[in-house]
Design a protein around this motif. Structure first.
Motif, short mmCIF file in Angstrom:
data_model
loop_
_atom_site.label_atom_id
_atom_site.label_comp_id
_atom_site.label_asym_id
_atom_site.label_seq_id
_atom_site.Cartn_x
_atom_site.Cartn_y
_atom_site.Cartn_z
N ARG A 144 0.93 -1.21 -0.13
CA ARG A 144 0.02 0.14 0.02
C ARG A 144 0.96 1.11 -0.12
O ARG A 144 0.62 2.22 -0.91
CB ARG A 144 -1.01 -0.05 1.30
N THR A 145 1.76 1.37 0.74
CA THR A 145 2.74 2.43 0.74
C THR A 145 3.31 2.63 -0.49
O THR A 145 3.49 3.83 -1.10
CB THR A 145 3.86 2.27 1.92
N LEU A 148 0.80 4.17 -2.93
CA LEU A 148 0.25 5.53 -2.61
C LEU A 148 1.60 6.16 -2.95
O LEU A 148 1.11 7.64 -3.65
CB LEU A 148 0.33 5.80 -1.16
N TRP A 149 2.91 6.03 -3.08
CA TRP A 149 3.78 6.78 -3.53
C TRP A 149 3.61 6.73 -5.06
O TRP A 149 4.14 7.83 -5.74
CB TRP A 149 5.35 6.36 -3.28
N MET A 176 5.26 9.48 4.56
CA MET A 176 4.08 9.18 5.02
C MET A 176 4.21 8.33 6.29
O MET A 176 5.13 7.63 6.71
CB MET A 176 3.18 8.42 4.04
N VAL A 208 -0.95 5.94 6.17
CA VAL A 208 -1.20 4.82 5.36
C VAL A 208 -2.43 4.02 5.57
O VAL A 208 -3.25 3.27 4.83
CB VAL A 208 0.19 4.03 5.41
N THR A 242 -5.81 5.46 4.34
CA THR A 242 -5.98 5.28 3.07
C THR A 242 -6.03 4.01 2.55
O THR A 242 -5.22 3.39 2.85
CB THR A 242 -4.73 6.27 2.34
#
Length: 244
Positions: free
Chosen positions: A127-128, A131-132, A149, A154, A157
């Motif tokens: 997930r991180t 998101l990046w 973040m 995290v 989201t």
């Protein structure tokens, strides 16, 4: 973005003005590269729903995907569950209105893409990175200018991923089509009014003080203006009269 071959899917075949459909993966990449919002259609409770999502294009290791950004409490993300959810995601860029000498012959220049398939929740361990990748898509270069973040951010989201292998692309980038004279008044102007997303002057937040505008912001604004100018030049070249 790595390109992916587009499947020959009858349900994705353009039935009208078929010459405007593109099967070139590079055209799909180009349309999605400028995407900021994707409109996502799905069925909930027997009713069709279409919602806008901030989006990005990335690759989490299994090939190019459309990444949809939202909250862990968002309805579509909850509906997806563990199995995913069938969706159709669309992106459209309107590049100009085509003013002919009749409303019937008037049109628009556009680039559009539809991606269909099963949207699944990005695994927690990716997930991180997802998101990046969305941030890199929407705000290129910003990653190097801001803090990391937090784990709390995290967790709050969520991201859905949608493979790009079932996609349809349709493009019009031309002038006025006036092959048949149906009595139009040739004293009426006909042509293309270019439309584009351009950046205005950056407006600082209340806590920014005298900090200069960061490079990523200036570069993104320049990219928008450059892309708009390039498209206008290409349409002008198509419409420019040729000499014998």
């Amino acid at each position: 973005m790595r390109t992916t071959s587009l499947q020959s899917d009858p349900s994705l075949t353009v039935r009208r003005l078929r010459d405007r459909q593109s099967h070139d993966p590079a055209d799909l990449s180009a349309v999605l590269a400028e995407a900021i919002v994707a409109h996502v259609g799905f069925v909930r409770g027997g009713h069709p729903i279409v919602l806008p999502f901030l989006c990005g294009v990335g690759d989490l290791g299994a090939g190019p995907v459309l990444l949809l950004h939202g909250s862990t409490g968002g309805g579509l993300f909850l509906d997806a569950g563990e199995a995913g959810i069938p969706v159709a995601a669309t992106v459209t860029h309107v590049d100009g209105l085509v003013f002919a000498r009749s409303t019937f012959d008037s049109s628009a220049n556009y680039r559009s893409a539809m991606v269909v398939g099963n949207a699944t929740v990005v695994p927690d361990d990716l997930r991180t990175e997802a998101l990046w990748q969305i941030a890199d898509h929407l705000m290129p270069g910003r990653r190097d200018e801001v803090r990391e973040m937090t784990a709390k951010e995290v967790r709050a989201t969520q991201v859905l991923q949608l493979p790009l292998d079932r996609s349809s692309v349709k493009i019009r980038a031309a002038g006025v089509g006036e092959a048949v004279d149906d009595g139009e008044d040739h004293g009426v102007w006909a042509g293309v009014l270019p439309l584009a997303v351009r950046a205005g002057a950056p407006i600082a937040g209340a806590v920014s003080g005298d900090a200069p505008v960061d490079g990523s912001v200036r570069a993104f604004a320049a990219r928008l203006d450059g892309a708009a100018a390039d498209r206008e030049a290409r349409v002008a070249a198509v419409m420019r009269p040729t000499t014998a």
